[in-house]
Design an enzyme around this catalytic site. Sequence first.
Site, PDB file in Angstrom:
ATOM      1  N   LYS A  13       0.836  -1.212   0.000  1.00  0.00           N
ATOM      2  CA  LYS A  13       0.000   0.000   0.000  1.00  0.00           C
ATOM      3  C   LYS A  13       0.870   1.261   0.000  1.00  0.00           C
ATOM      4  O   LYS A  13       0.620   2.199  -0.757  1.00  0.00           O
ATOM      5  CB  LYS A  13      -0.927   0.027   1.231  1.00  0.00           C
ATOM      6  N   ARG A  87      -9.347   0.863   9.195  1.00  0.00           N
ATOM      7  CA  ARG A  87      -8.989  -0.509   9.548  1.00  0.00           C
ATOM      8  C   ARG A  87     -10.096  -1.205  10.324  1.00  0.00           C
ATOM      9  O   ARG A  87      -9.945  -2.393  10.665  1.00  0.00           O
ATOM     10  CB  ARG A  87      -7.725  -0.503  10.420  1.00  0.00           C
ATOM     11  N   ARG A 126      12.242  -6.065   5.270  1.00  0.00           N
ATOM     12  CA  ARG A 126      12.275  -4.708   4.707  1.00  0.00           C
ATOM     13  C   ARG A 126      12.960  -3.694   5.624  1.00  0.00           C
ATOM     14  O   ARG A 126      12.933  -3.816   6.835  1.00  0.00           O
ATOM     15  CB  ARG A 126      10.863  -4.243   4.316  1.00  0.00           C
ATOM     16  N   ARG A 159      14.945  -0.127  10.573  1.00  0.00           N
ATOM     17  CA  ARG A 159      13.860  -1.109  10.456  1.00  0.00           C
ATOM     18  C   ARG A 159      12.769  -0.726  11.434  1.00  0.00           C
ATOM     19  O   ARG A 159      13.053  -0.235  12.531  1.00  0.00           O
ATOM     20  CB  ARG A 159      14.371  -2.510  10.817  1.00  0.00           C
ATOM     21  N   ARG A 171      -0.515  -8.619  13.495  1.00  0.00           N
ATOM     22  CA  ARG A 171      -1.077  -7.616  12.577  1.00  0.00           C
ATOM     23  C   ARG A 171      -1.959  -8.288  11.518  1.00  0.00           C
ATOM     24  O   ARG A 171      -3.000  -7.756  11.122  1.00  0.00           O
ATOM     25  CB  ARG A 171       0.059  -6.811  11.927  1.00  0.00           C
TER      26      ARG A 171
HETATM   27  P1  AMP Z   1       1.036   0.510   9.287  1.00  0.00           P
HETATM   28  O1  AMP Z   1       2.196   1.404   9.052  1.00  0.00           O
HETATM   29  O2  AMP Z   1      -0.170   0.899   8.491  1.00  0.00           O
HETATM   30  O3  AMP Z   1       1.379  -0.956   9.125  1.00  0.00           O
HETATM   31  O4  AMP Z   1       0.633   0.702  10.828  1.00  0.00           O
HETATM   32  C1  AMP Z   1       1.522   0.379  11.870  1.00  0.00           C
HETATM   33  C2  AMP Z   1       0.749   0.235  13.177  1.00  0.00           C
HETATM   34  O5  AMP Z   1       0.124   1.498  13.498  1.00  0.00           O
HETATM   35  C3  AMP Z   1      -0.393  -0.759  13.159  1.00  0.00           C
HETATM   36  O6  AMP Z   1       0.044  -2.091  13.412  1.00  0.00           O
HETATM   37  C4  AMP Z   1      -1.294  -0.212  14.263  1.00  0.00           C
HETATM   38  O7  AMP Z   1      -0.762  -0.512  15.547  1.00  0.00           O
HETATM   39  C5  AMP Z   1      -1.172   1.280  14.061  1.00  0.00           C
HETATM   40  N1  AMP Z   1      -2.176   1.804  13.101  1.00  0.00           N
HETATM   41  C6  AMP Z   1      -1.936   2.365  11.885  1.00  0.00           C
HETATM   42  N2  AMP Z   1      -3.077   2.729  11.283  1.00  0.00           N
HETATM   43  C7  AMP Z   1      -4.075   2.381  12.141  1.00  0.00           C
HETATM   44  C8  AMP Z   1      -5.490   2.469  12.078  1.00  0.00           C
HETATM   45  N3  AMP Z   1      -6.128   2.980  11.010  1.00  0.00           N
HETATM   46  N4  AMP Z   1      -6.195   2.025  13.146  1.00  0.00           N
HETATM   47  C9  AMP Z   1      -5.584   1.515  14.232  1.00  0.00           C
HETATM   48  N5  AMP Z   1      -4.263   1.365  14.343  1.00  0.00           N
HETATM   49  C10 AMP Z   1      -3.493   1.801  13.308  1.00  0.00           C
END
Ligand code: AMP
Length: 214
Positions: A13, A87, A126, A159, A171
């Site tokens: 994404k 989410r 990554r 990282r 996740r």
């Molecule tokens: P991401 O970079 O999108 O993988 O997000 C990293 C972490 O941030 C996730 O595993 C969640 O802990 C938190 N996070 C990011 N976006 C959201 C969201 N829309 N709702 C809840 N937690 C989020």
Amino acid sequence: MDIILLGPPGAGKGTQAARLETSRGMVQLSTGDMLRAAVKAGSPVGLQAKAVMDAGELVSDAIVSALIGERLDQLGDSGAIFDGYPRTAAQADALDLLLEHRGRSLTHVIELVVDEDALVERIVGRFTCGNCGAGYHDRFKPPVVAEVCDVCGASAFKRRPDDNEDTVRTRMIEYRAKTAPILPLYEARGLVSRVDGMAEMDVVSAAIEAILAR
Ligand code: AMP
């Protein structure tokens, strides 16, 4: 045009959102990036979010929706690419309201369809340049010269603390339990298109461009 890129962690994404910024002048709104910035700044939101993020669980709907609302106010006429938001069903509802209050609405929801087992390898390997943010992968895209960034020549890489196997599994579970169920809501509104997220990056980009050009 306001679009959502939807897919599990590691689906690509962020990569595709960055490409759309370049190709279409749209703006990436990544709640993950916003939360990481808050953690780095040590703000109250960051202090609250850190442990939850490190565990791979979801930060509260109220916090992330407030972050998105603030960013939407700065957007002007640019199209938004929502990356990692919404989410949950509650976030999807909040997003509808946030957009409606600003005279905007969703035009596309693009699902990146991927094989979850391959994602763990993608995520765990990554890393990014600590200076310019260029993305790399231990196996799929190492720097041309070991430990030197291809783009800016820096040699400090970083990282994400949540890119380890245990957290990735959590996740994925969160994605399946809370995020995947919002797809049918968007499908009922005729907004969803699917793209093979396992294809080469350029092929994925072309498929997304084709959907947006329709
Ligand atoms: P991401 O970079 O999108 O993988 O997000 C990293 C972490 O941030 C996730 O595993 C969640 O802990 C938190 N996070 C990011 N976006 C959201 C969201 N829309 N709702 C809840 N937690 C989020």
